[in-house]
Scaffold this motif. Structure first.
Motif, PDB file in Angstrom:
ATOM      1  N   ASN A  21      43.868  39.923  57.812  1.00 22.00           N
ATOM      2  CA  ASN A  21      43.346  40.739  56.584  1.00 22.00           C
ATOM      3  C   ASN A  21      43.606  39.791  55.464  1.00 22.00           C
ATOM      4  O   ASN A  21      43.986  40.107  54.227  1.00 22.00           O
ATOM      5  CB  ASN A  21      44.098  41.761  56.228  1.00 22.00           C
ATOM      6  CG  ASN A  21      43.336  42.769  55.355  1.00 22.00           C
ATOM      7  OD1 ASN A  21      42.213  42.647  55.242  1.00 22.00           O
ATOM      8  ND2 ASN A  21      44.041  43.723  54.593  1.00 22.00           N
ATOM      9  N   SER A  22      43.100  38.240  55.521  1.00 17.87           N
ATOM     10  CA  SER A  22      43.233  37.550  54.535  1.00 17.87           C
ATOM     11  C   SER A  22      41.842  36.834  53.966  1.00 17.87           C
ATOM     12  O   SER A  22      41.129  36.265  54.705  1.00 17.87           O
ATOM     13  CB  SER A  22      43.859  36.119  55.417  1.00 17.87           C
ATOM     14  OG  SER A  22      43.786  34.857  54.514  1.00 17.87           O
ATOM     15  N   ASP A  23      41.604  37.689  52.908  1.00 16.20           N
ATOM     16  CA  ASP A  23      40.256  37.421  52.348  1.00 16.20           C
ATOM     17  C   ASP A  23      40.217  35.762  51.896  1.00 16.20           C
ATOM     18  O   ASP A  23      39.244  35.429  52.009  1.00 16.20           O
ATOM     19  CB  ASP A  23      40.116  38.068  51.284  1.00 16.20           C
ATOM     20  CG  ASP A  23      39.940  39.613  51.467  1.00 16.20           C
ATOM     21  OD1 ASP A  23      39.365  39.847  52.410  1.00 16.20           O
ATOM     22  OD2 ASP A  23      40.071  40.435  50.590  1.00 16.20           O
ATOM     23  N   TYR A  24      41.324  35.181  51.678  1.00 19.26           N
ATOM     24  CA  TYR A  24      41.108  33.601  51.209  1.00 19.26           C
ATOM     25  C   TYR A  24      40.997  32.933  52.205  1.00 19.26           C
ATOM     26  O   TYR A  24      39.880  32.087  52.280  1.00 19.26           O
ATOM     27  CB  TYR A  24      42.455  33.427  50.458  1.00 19.26           C
ATOM     28  CG  TYR A  24      42.693  32.014  49.979  1.00 19.26           C
ATOM     29  CD1 TYR A  24      42.130  31.385  48.943  1.00 19.26           C
ATOM     30  CD2 TYR A  24      43.327  31.001  51.048  1.00 19.26           C
ATOM     31  CE1 TYR A  24      42.015  30.108  48.779  1.00 19.26           C
ATOM     32  CE2 TYR A  24      43.505  29.802  50.749  1.00 19.26           C
ATOM     33  CZ  TYR A  24      42.610  29.100  49.472  1.00 19.26           C
ATOM     34  OH  TYR A  24      42.651  27.959  49.090  1.00 19.26           O
ATOM     35  N   ILE A  57      33.419  38.376  48.661  1.00 20.59           N
ATOM     36  CA  ILE A  57      35.091  38.137  48.809  1.00 20.59           C
ATOM     37  C   ILE A  57      35.443  37.561  47.571  1.00 20.59           C
ATOM     38  O   ILE A  57      36.549  38.045  47.165  1.00 20.59           O
ATOM     39  CB  ILE A  57      35.118  37.399  50.117  1.00 20.59           C
ATOM     40  CG1 ILE A  57      34.595  38.247  51.409  1.00 20.59           C
ATOM     41  CG2 ILE A  57      36.786  37.065  50.088  1.00 20.59           C
ATOM     42  CD1 ILE A  57      34.705  37.601  52.356  1.00 20.59           C
ATOM     43  N   LYS A  59      34.443  37.293  44.422  1.00 21.01           N
ATOM     44  CA  LYS A  59      34.546  38.235  43.279  1.00 21.01           C
ATOM     45  C   LYS A  59      35.461  39.175  43.207  1.00 21.01           C
ATOM     46  O   LYS A  59      36.174  39.471  42.247  1.00 21.01           O
ATOM     47  CB  LYS A  59      32.959  38.646  42.958  1.00 21.01           C
ATOM     48  CG  LYS A  59      32.158  37.707  42.727  1.00 21.01           C
ATOM     49  CD  LYS A  59      30.666  38.555  42.210  1.00 21.01           C
ATOM     50  CE  LYS A  59      29.659  37.455  41.614  1.00 21.01           C
ATOM     51  NZ  LYS A  59      28.376  38.163  41.374  1.00 21.01           N
ATOM     52  N   LYS A  60      35.662  39.751  44.477  1.00 26.05           N
ATOM     53  CA  LYS A  60      36.611  40.883  44.440  1.00 26.05           C
ATOM     54  C   LYS A  60      37.891  40.310  44.400  1.00 26.05           C
ATOM     55  O   LYS A  60      38.820  40.966  43.884  1.00 26.05           O
ATOM     56  CB  LYS A  60      36.589  41.491  46.002  1.00 26.05           C
ATOM     57  CG  LYS A  60      37.314  42.624  46.516  1.00 26.05           C
ATOM     58  CD  LYS A  60      37.239  42.930  47.848  1.00 26.05           C
ATOM     59  CE  LYS A  60      38.357  42.981  48.768  1.00 26.05           C
ATOM     60  NZ  LYS A  60      38.254  43.166  49.862  1.00 26.05           N
ATOM     61  N   ASN A  61      38.196  39.211  44.834  1.00 29.54           N
ATOM     62  CA  ASN A  61      39.634  38.730  44.639  1.00 29.54           C
ATOM     63  C   ASN A  61      39.941  37.557  43.835  1.00 29.54           C
ATOM     64  O   ASN A  61      40.888  36.913  43.633  1.00 29.54           O
ATOM     65  CB  ASN A  61      40.034  37.974  46.096  1.00 29.54           C
ATOM     66  CG  ASN A  61      40.210  39.005  47.072  1.00 29.54           C
ATOM     67  OD1 ASN A  61      40.880  39.931  47.355  1.00 29.54           O
ATOM     68  ND2 ASN A  61      39.222  39.049  47.954  1.00 29.54           N
ATOM     69  N   SER A  62      38.960  37.364  43.056  1.00 30.09           N
ATOM     70  CA  SER A  62      38.919  36.270  41.793  1.00 30.09           C
ATOM     71  C   SER A  62      39.369  35.131  42.329  1.00 30.09           C
ATOM     72  O   SER A  62      40.131  34.240  41.755  1.00 30.09           O
ATOM     73  CB  SER A  62      40.047  36.863  40.815  1.00 30.09           C
ATOM     74  OG  SER A  62      39.742  38.137  40.254  1.00 30.09           O
ATOM     75  N   PHE A  63      38.926  34.645  43.373  1.00 26.52           N
ATOM     76  CA  PHE A  63      38.599  33.380  43.895  1.00 26.52           C
ATOM     77  C   PHE A  63      37.720  32.465  43.430  1.00 26.52           C
ATOM     78  O   PHE A  63      37.000  31.713  44.202  1.00 26.52           O
ATOM     79  CB  PHE A  63      38.701  33.194  45.537  1.00 26.52           C
ATOM     80  CG  PHE A  63      39.687  34.007  46.256  1.00 26.52           C
ATOM     81  CD1 PHE A  63      41.125  34.146  45.798  1.00 26.52           C
ATOM     82  CD2 PHE A  63      39.389  34.808  47.366  1.00 26.52           C
ATOM     83  CE1 PHE A  63      41.951  34.878  46.391  1.00 26.52           C
ATOM     84  CE2 PHE A  63      40.317  35.359  48.098  1.00 26.52           C
ATOM     85  CZ  PHE A  63      41.656  35.642  47.678  1.00 26.52           C
TER      86      PHE A  63
END
Length: 69
Positions: A21-24, A57, A59-63
């Motif tokens: 579950n690692s979006d990064y 992904i 935008k959702k996580n501010s990456f």
């Protein structure tokens, strides 16, 4: 041939990052897959799908810093 090997490794990495579950990790690998589609296969539709999917992904996580990769 190296591009095929890289693509296989990246696809395996996607499975791993999904399990963790690692979006990064998923965002970085998906970007690399998009680059291979774009630069090695000239498959711009698949490249664009990777980049657009990645944008969600990011935008959702501010990456946002991943947009420059």
């Amino acid at each position: 041939a190296r591009d095929l090997e890289a693509m296989d490794c990246y696809k395996q990495s996607i499975d791993y990052y999904n399990k963790c579950n690692s979006d990064y990790g998923r965002a970085k690998v998906t970007n690399n897959i998009g680059i291979i589609y774009q630069n090695y296969y000239q498959n711009y539709d698949n490249a664009l799908n990777c980049f657009i999917g990645n944008l969600t992904i990011i935008k959702k996580n501010s990456f946002m810093y991943l947009l420059a990769i």
